[in-house]
Design a protein around this motif. Structure first.
Motif, PDB file in Angstrom:
ATOM      1  N   LYS A 216       6.244  39.701  79.463  1.00  0.00           N
ATOM      2  CA  LYS A 216       6.159  41.160  79.587  1.00  0.00           C
ATOM      3  C   LYS A 216       4.791  41.697  79.201  1.00  0.00           C
ATOM      4  O   LYS A 216       4.300  42.664  79.773  1.00  0.00           O
ATOM      5  CB  LYS A 216       7.233  41.812  78.714  1.00  0.00           C
ATOM      6  CG  LYS A 216       8.648  41.443  79.140  1.00  0.00           C
ATOM      7  CD  LYS A 216       9.672  41.987  78.159  1.00  0.00           C
ATOM      8  CE  LYS A 216      11.084  41.534  78.549  1.00  0.00           C
ATOM      9  NZ  LYS A 216      12.086  41.985  77.552  1.00  0.00           N
ATOM     10  N   ASN A 217       4.178  41.095  78.214  1.00  0.00           N
ATOM     11  CA  ASN A 217       2.870  41.540  77.737  1.00  0.00           C
ATOM     12  C   ASN A 217       2.216  40.403  76.960  1.00  0.00           C
ATOM     13  O   ASN A 217       2.782  39.303  76.858  1.00  0.00           O
ATOM     14  CB  ASN A 217       3.002  42.806  76.871  1.00  0.00           C
ATOM     15  CG  ASN A 217       4.065  42.647  75.796  1.00  0.00           C
ATOM     16  OD1 ASN A 217       4.144  41.616  75.127  1.00  0.00           O
ATOM     17  ND2 ASN A 217       4.909  43.671  75.647  1.00  0.00           N
ATOM     18  N   LEU A 218       1.056  40.660  76.407  1.00  0.00           N
ATOM     19  CA  LEU A 218       0.300  39.624  75.707  1.00  0.00           C
ATOM     20  C   LEU A 218       1.048  39.131  74.474  1.00  0.00           C
ATOM     21  O   LEU A 218       1.096  37.930  74.194  1.00  0.00           O
ATOM     22  CB  LEU A 218      -1.078  40.179  75.326  1.00  0.00           C
ATOM     23  CG  LEU A 218      -2.128  39.180  74.844  1.00  0.00           C
ATOM     24  CD1 LEU A 218      -2.331  38.064  75.862  1.00  0.00           C
ATOM     25  CD2 LEU A 218      -3.446  39.889  74.586  1.00  0.00           C
ATOM     26  N   LEU A 222       2.358  35.262  73.704  1.00  0.00           N
ATOM     27  CA  LEU A 222       1.956  34.494  72.525  1.00  0.00           C
ATOM     28  C   LEU A 222       3.153  34.104  71.663  1.00  0.00           C
ATOM     29  O   LEU A 222       3.169  33.037  71.040  1.00  0.00           O
ATOM     30  CB  LEU A 222       0.948  35.303  71.702  1.00  0.00           C
ATOM     31  CG  LEU A 222      -0.399  35.579  72.383  1.00  0.00           C
ATOM     32  CD1 LEU A 222      -1.242  36.523  71.539  1.00  0.00           C
ATOM     33  CD2 LEU A 222      -1.157  34.281  72.659  1.00  0.00           C
ATOM     34  N   ARG A 223       4.164  34.945  71.589  1.00  0.00           N
ATOM     35  CA  ARG A 223       5.362  34.640  70.803  1.00  0.00           C
ATOM     36  C   ARG A 223       6.171  33.498  71.431  1.00  0.00           C
ATOM     37  O   ARG A 223       6.737  32.662  70.723  1.00  0.00           O
ATOM     38  CB  ARG A 223       6.262  35.876  70.718  1.00  0.00           C
ATOM     39  CG  ARG A 223       5.847  36.925  69.696  1.00  0.00           C
ATOM     40  CD  ARG A 223       6.888  38.025  69.682  1.00  0.00           C
ATOM     41  NE  ARG A 223       6.524  39.123  68.807  1.00  0.00           N
ATOM     42  CZ  ARG A 223       6.729  39.140  67.483  1.00  0.00           C
ATOM     43  NH1 ARG A 223       7.286  38.098  66.899  1.00  0.00           N
ATOM     44  NH2 ARG A 223       6.369  40.180  66.754  1.00  0.00           N
ATOM     45  N   ARG A 224       6.202  33.448  72.760  1.00  0.00           N
ATOM     46  CA  ARG A 224       7.114  32.526  73.443  1.00  0.00           C
ATOM     47  C   ARG A 224       6.540  31.133  73.684  1.00  0.00           C
ATOM     48  O   ARG A 224       7.298  30.185  73.912  1.00  0.00           O
ATOM     49  CB  ARG A 224       7.561  33.144  74.769  1.00  0.00           C
ATOM     50  CG  ARG A 224       8.508  34.306  74.588  1.00  0.00           C
ATOM     51  CD  ARG A 224       8.677  35.115  75.864  1.00  0.00           C
ATOM     52  NE  ARG A 224       9.156  34.323  76.994  1.00  0.00           N
ATOM     53  CZ  ARG A 224       9.312  34.806  78.221  1.00  0.00           C
ATOM     54  NH1 ARG A 224       9.039  36.070  78.481  1.00  0.00           N
ATOM     55  NH2 ARG A 224       9.735  34.012  79.201  1.00  0.00           N
ATOM     56  N   ILE A 225       5.211  30.987  73.685  1.00  0.00           N
ATOM     57  CA  ILE A 225       4.596  29.677  73.929  1.00  0.00           C
ATOM     58  C   ILE A 225       4.466  28.928  72.608  1.00  0.00           C
ATOM     59  O   ILE A 225       3.731  29.338  71.710  1.00  0.00           O
ATOM     60  CB  ILE A 225       3.225  29.814  74.602  1.00  0.00           C
ATOM     61  CG1 ILE A 225       3.379  30.473  75.961  1.00  0.00           C
ATOM     62  CG2 ILE A 225       2.574  28.436  74.758  1.00  0.00           C
ATOM     63  CD1 ILE A 225       4.287  29.738  76.926  1.00  0.00           C
ATOM     64  N   ALA A 243      -6.106  34.858  84.628  1.00  0.00           N
ATOM     65  CA  ALA A 243      -4.676  34.559  84.600  1.00  0.00           C
ATOM     66  C   ALA A 243      -3.882  35.553  83.761  1.00  0.00           C
ATOM     67  O   ALA A 243      -2.683  35.725  83.956  1.00  0.00           O
ATOM     68  CB  ALA A 243      -4.450  33.134  84.078  1.00  0.00           C
ATOM     69  N   LEU A 244      -4.555  36.223  82.813  1.00  0.00           N
ATOM     70  CA  LEU A 244      -3.871  37.178  81.927  1.00  0.00           C
ATOM     71  C   LEU A 244      -4.261  38.625  82.234  1.00  0.00           C
ATOM     72  O   LEU A 244      -4.069  39.511  81.401  1.00  0.00           O
ATOM     73  CB  LEU A 244      -4.189  36.848  80.458  1.00  0.00           C
ATOM     74  CG  LEU A 244      -3.830  35.448  79.971  1.00  0.00           C
ATOM     75  CD1 LEU A 244      -4.192  35.276  78.509  1.00  0.00           C
ATOM     76  CD2 LEU A 244      -2.356  35.145  80.191  1.00  0.00           C
TER      77      LEU A 244
END
Length: 592
Positions: A216-218, A222-225, A243-244
């Motif tokens: 959904k956003n940056l 970062l939380r999910r990887i 890419a981002l």
């Protein structure tokens, strides 16, 4: 050279003849033309009495063009033919007939395999072009030169190649499914094609996206990887290549990378410990709704983004930095990817008109070593070499949207402008084509830098009779009231307006004229024919007045605004005549 004969024979448009009756059973199935290596063996055996082993030596001699062995085999072949009752003149003609075969010959098994592959791939390309090109790009993932050629082929086929995207890219090149439904096919760069982004992190990004949906956003990304391979180097590469881009501006994200890494470390720590939210007491700045605050930075320029693309993807994807110059110089330079010492149009050659060029089919010319040609492009690599005399010379690779070319810069040329040879510079090179050991090189005689400021001067130097290009045709200098240098801002809208006030809101595309913004603006198509210009000239000349005529030429990439030297009496009749010539709604006036 035998292909036309083969086609004509197959289509029964010509009568097939043979140099000797014994050739008919050997060549009948290939319409009198030597196609397979086996046919050479059979000719040597049946006409000259060779064993198959001796015939194979002849095949090798013809194929490898070994002078001593070829002469030896020629004498043996002619002697064998004579011994078997064939006239010497006929034997000589038969040998001359099979000798060029080496340029294209295959054994029959190989020819069948290649023909099948060629047919299958041609079928796939014709019926599923986007899927075929995505697969082809993936197969050449490690060959940047091939990738560049194939991206250009995609453009020719109307397939857009997009830079990587964190929510759309897979490991390899893939077709964007939604684009097929819209009948505007697009291929997305794969994550593994990004430098410093390895297979492990690409796999982790794709797996998480498939499992829990788009990022959904940056902060969400970062939380999910959880992968340890998402480090500073890989994160910077993802940001730089675009890419981002959906999550923020590149320079802002790049300037905040330490902040992002700190956030990432705490997110991974929280995930491993399976504890509650630890972020309440962190010093990492969070904005409203828990989103990260990025540091304020100046927006990355287009040139900077293109440099990053080249660095991390190996080629320019979104746009080539030379693209904005190509249409201006297209009539006087040879595209880098199409340089061939045997086919260079006259207009790409010596402007002095003294070169002994010879036309071939009205399209190309033979270029001898002394003939000059011109190329231009972006410097992508500079290799320095010390000569035997202790002087510095360069091997400079330049690139335009069609391909790349190696330019040899000898010490005498290098000394004239040593600061010019840096990666990223756009240069114009006059020189000559050299082909040694089947490798094409371009030897520089003169090198000039191309900038927005000096484009008009270079254009004026190389365009004949003062013509300047529209986006697709030519407008003769008699249409132009100002020197080319003074109207460069109309060709390049992002340059300064030389002190002119901004255009009125109702005419944002208006051209500043000697009469201020008081004028008639005529929109022209990208390709302007000579007849259309002549008709406009007649209309303008027959209705003199006080309204300055300005031409506005637009295509999908840019707008050119050109002030002419005509002032007309603008009225309903004139407007209707212009629209009848150019098209409806093509005319606007500041007084309408």
């Amino acid at each position: 050279e035998w292909i036309p004969d083969f086609i004509q024979g197959k289509q029964k448009n010509k009568k097939i003849s043979y140099l000797h009756p014994k050739l008919k059973p050997i060549l009948e199935r290939t319409y009198g033309v030597v196609v397979y290596q086996e046919q050479v063996l059979q000719i040597a055996r049946d006409l000259a009495g060779f064993t198959l082993g001796e015939a194979d030596i002849l095949r090798k001699a013809v194929g490898k063009k070994i002078p001593e062995l070829l002469e030896e085999q020629k004498e043996k072949f002619i002697g064998g033919c004579i011994a078997r009752g064939i006239l010497k003149t006929a034997a000589q003609k038969i040998f001359a007939f099979i000798e060029p075969f080496a340029g294209y010959g295959f054994n029959r098994a190989h020819a069948a395999c290649y023909a099948l592959i060629a047919y299958e791939t041609a079928y796939l390309k014709a019926n599923w072009p986007a899927e075929f090109m995505a697969s082809l790009l993936t197969s050449d993932l490690d060959d940047i030169d091939r990738i560049a050629i194939e991206v250009e082929e995609c453009k020719r086929l109307g397939i857009e190649v997009l830079p990587p995207d964190i929510n759309e890219s897979f490991s390899t090149f893939t077709v964007v499914a939604s684009s097929l439904k819209e009948k505007m096919p697009k291929i997305r760069f794969g994550l593994k094609a990004i430098k410093n982004v390895g297979g492990n992190i690409a796999k982790a990004i794709i797996h998480e996206r498939k499992t829990n949906g788009h990022y959904k956003n940056l902060e969400d990304f970062l939380r999910r990887i959880k992968s340890k391979d998402l480090n500073k180097k890989s994160l910077e590469s993802l940001i730089k290549c675009g890419a981002l881009d959906k999550f923020g501006e590149r320079n802002q994200m790049l300037g905040s990378v330490e902040r992002l890494l700190k956030f990432l470390r705490y997110a991974q720590k929280e995930s491993k410990s399976n504890q509650g939210n630890l972020f309440e007491n962190l010093t990492v700045p969070l904005g409203q709704e828990g989103s990260l605050h990025l540091e304020e930075r100046e927006t990355a320029s287009k040139d900077q983004k293109l440099t990053w693309e080249k660095e991390l993807l190996g080629l320019y994807v979104s746009e080539h930095p030379f693209k904005e110059f190509e249409f201006l110089f297209k009539d006087v330079i040879c595209p880098c990817g199409k340089i061939n010492p045997r086919a260079i149009p006259v207009s790409w050659g010596d402007e002095r008109g003294k070169s002994p060029y010879q036309h071939i089919d009205g399209e190309g010319i033979n270029v001898e070593a002394k003939n000059l040609a011109r190329v231009a492009g972006v410097i992508t690599k500079v290799q320095k070499i010390i000569t035997r005399g202790g002087e510095l010379m360069l091997f400079v690779k330049i690139e335009d949207s069609t391909g790349n070319l190696e330019v040899l810069v000898f010490p005498t040329v290098y000394k004239l402008s040593p600061a010019l040879f840096k990666e990223g510079k756009i240069i114009f090179v006059s020189g000559r084509v050299s082909e040694k050991e089947e490798e094409i090189k371009f030897i520089a005689n003169e090198v000039q830098e191309i900038t927005i400021e000096n484009v008009p001067e270079l254009t004026r130097t190389f365009k004949s009779k003062g013509d300047i290009s529209t986006l697709g045709g030519k407008i003769h200098s008699s249409f132009i009231s100002k020197p080319l240098r003074q109207i460069s801002n109309f060709i390049y809208p992002h340059t300064k307006n030389f002190g002119a006030p901004p255009p009125p809101k109702e005419y944002p595309n208006a051209v500043p004229t000697k009469l201020g913004w008081h004028g008639v603006y005529i929109s022209l198509p990208p390709i302007v024919k000579e007849r259309l210009l002549e008709e406009l000239r007649i209309i303008f000349s027959s209705h003199p007045g006080e309204h300055k005529v300005c031409l506005v030429v637009t295509d999908r990439y840019k707008t050119k605004k050109i002030e002419t030297n005509f002032n007309i009496d603008y009225n309903k009749e004139v407007k209707e005549r212009i629209e009848k010539t150019v098209g409806l709604d093509s005319v606007k006036c500041s007084l309408d």
